[in-house]
Write a protein that holds these residues in place. Structure first.
Motif, short mmCIF file in Angstrom:
data_model
loop_
_atom_site.label_atom_id
_atom_site.label_comp_id
_atom_site.label_asym_id
_atom_site.label_seq_id
_atom_site.Cartn_x
_atom_site.Cartn_y
_atom_site.Cartn_z
N GLU A 76 110.05 82.85 40.75
CA GLU A 76 109.79 81.72 40.33
C GLU A 76 110.91 81.28 40.00
O GLU A 76 111.87 82.16 39.54
CB GLU A 76 108.91 82.43 39.15
CG GLU A 76 108.62 80.60 38.41
CD GLU A 76 107.15 80.65 37.51
OE1 GLU A 76 106.82 80.14 37.64
OE2 GLU A 76 106.80 81.77 36.94
N GLN A 88 100.67 80.79 49.70
CA GLN A 88 100.31 82.33 49.24
C GLN A 88 100.90 83.12 49.98
O GLN A 88 102.24 82.22 50.35
CB GLN A 88 98.31 82.68 50.13
CG GLN A 88 97.65 81.20 49.06
CD GLN A 88 96.45 82.40 49.73
OE1 GLN A 88 95.60 82.39 50.65
NE2 GLN A 88 95.61 82.78 48.99
N ARG A 120 100.60 81.53 36.39
CA ARG A 120 100.84 82.68 36.02
C ARG A 120 100.16 83.64 36.50
O ARG A 120 100.94 84.82 36.00
CB ARG A 120 101.39 82.42 34.89
CG ARG A 120 101.93 82.01 33.59
CD ARG A 120 103.88 82.38 34.20
NE ARG A 120 105.06 81.25 33.36
CZ ARG A 120 105.41 81.16 34.24
NH1 ARG A 120 105.33 80.41 34.61
NH2 ARG A 120 106.33 79.46 33.56
N THR A 132 105.00 79.23 40.28
CA THR A 132 103.27 79.46 40.25
C THR A 132 102.06 79.08 39.61
O THR A 132 102.56 78.09 38.94
CB THR A 132 103.40 81.28 40.17
OG1 THR A 132 102.19 81.19 38.84
CG2 THR A 132 104.25 81.75 39.85
N LYS A 133 101.41 78.73 39.74
CA LYS A 133 100.38 78.21 39.13
C LYS A 133 99.43 78.93 38.26
O LYS A 133 99.06 80.82 38.23
CB LYS A 133 99.10 77.89 40.40
CG LYS A 133 99.13 76.56 41.21
CD LYS A 133 98.96 75.25 40.81
CE LYS A 133 99.27 74.55 41.68
NZ LYS A 133 99.34 73.51 41.82
N PHE A 157 100.42 84.15 40.02
CA PHE A 157 100.77 84.46 41.24
C PHE A 157 100.88 84.38 41.92
O PHE A 157 100.55 85.52 43.45
CB PHE A 157 102.31 86.02 41.22
CG PHE A 157 102.96 85.77 39.55
CD1 PHE A 157 103.38 85.56 39.48
CD2 PHE A 157 103.01 86.90 39.05
CE1 PHE A 157 104.94 85.36 38.65
CE2 PHE A 157 103.30 86.57 37.71
CZ PHE A 157 104.55 85.79 37.59
N GLU A 158 99.46 83.28 42.33
CA GLU A 158 97.98 83.44 43.30
C GLU A 158 98.73 82.67 43.94
O GLU A 158 98.72 82.28 45.63
CB GLU A 158 96.91 83.65 42.63
CG GLU A 158 96.46 84.82 42.57
CD GLU A 158 95.11 84.94 41.88
OE1 GLU A 158 93.88 83.96 41.77
OE2 GLU A 158 94.67 85.82 41.50
N TYR A 159 99.02 81.62 43.67
CA TYR A 159 99.59 80.02 44.08
C TYR A 159 100.55 79.88 43.31
O TYR A 159 100.70 79.50 42.27
CB TYR A 159 98.09 79.32 44.73
CG TYR A 159 97.11 79.92 44.87
CD1 TYR A 159 96.42 79.61 45.89
CD2 TYR A 159 96.23 79.93 43.84
CE1 TYR A 159 95.53 80.13 46.52
CE2 TYR A 159 94.89 80.56 43.91
CZ TYR A 159 94.56 80.63 45.98
OH TYR A 159 93.19 81.26 45.99
N TRP A 160 101.39 79.19 44.62
CA TRP A 160 103.11 79.37 44.42
C TRP A 160 102.71 77.13 45.25
O TRP A 160 102.44 77.21 45.91
CB TRP A 160 103.76 79.37 45.17
CG TRP A 160 103.77 81.11 44.63
CD1 TRP A 160 102.53 82.09 44.76
CD2 TRP A 160 104.65 81.71 44.01
NE1 TRP A 160 102.98 82.83 44.00
CE2 TRP A 160 103.79 83.16 43.75
CE3 TRP A 160 105.97 81.73 43.39
CZ2 TRP A 160 104.76 84.06 43.07
CZ3 TRP A 160 106.95 82.38 42.59
CH2 TRP A 160 106.19 83.59 42.88
#
Length: 151
Positions: free
Chosen positions: A64, A100, A81, A78-79, A83-86
């Motif tokens: 990030e 992802q 925080r 990331t969305k 760390f699932e969707y970037w």
């Protein structure tokens, strides 16, 4: 015995005595107490493994931020925080939203892609503040960049 203090044999003897006392006390515990103790040992082991996993080199948290070279600037965020969707931005333009992440630990690569997308971003950490970014389209490499972290 006083002049023996501080030597390796003295510390090994103290360790041996301590381990004997520990296992003697463990043997004296009831069945329920032993099960509780073993459960705590397992729980501590899981937390230790989780801690090690989050601090290894293949952890995606280092990715990030803003990365750039002389001609291009990438921002990877990331969305929420988790760390699932970037989101990946290139020179201020959105290149991929809600990507992802996948980690290939054998090659030390992090792969960012979106379901149904033909584009993939492969990030490999070279140094603490340097990465190699490969852009693939339809499985073919179209660009390879060495980027440095910018503040």
């Amino acid at each position: 015995m006083e002049k023996d203090k501080g030597t390796l044999s003295h510390y090994l003897q103290r360790l041996d005595t301590g381990l004997y006392q520990f296992f003697y006390r463990l043997k004296k515990l009831s069945k329920t107490q032993r099960r509780l103790f073993m459960g705590l040992i397992i729980l501590c082991s899981v937390f230790l493994l989780f801690f090690i996993n989050t601090h290894t080199e293949n952890n995606a948290a280092w990715l990030e931020g803003t990365w750039s070279n002389q001609s291009e600037k990438f921002t990877i965020k990331t969305k929420k925080r988790k760390f699932e969707y970037w989101d990946i931005n290139r020179n201020g333009h959105n290149m991929m939203k809600n990507a992802q992440i996948g980690v290939n630990s054998s090659k030390r690569k992090i792969v960012l892609t979106k379901s149904g997308s033909k584009t993939e971003y492969h990030a490999t950490r070279l140094k603490k503040s340097q990465l190699e970014l490969q852009i693939f389209n339809n499985g073919k490499e179209i660009k390879k960049l060495k980027l440095n972290r910018t503040k």
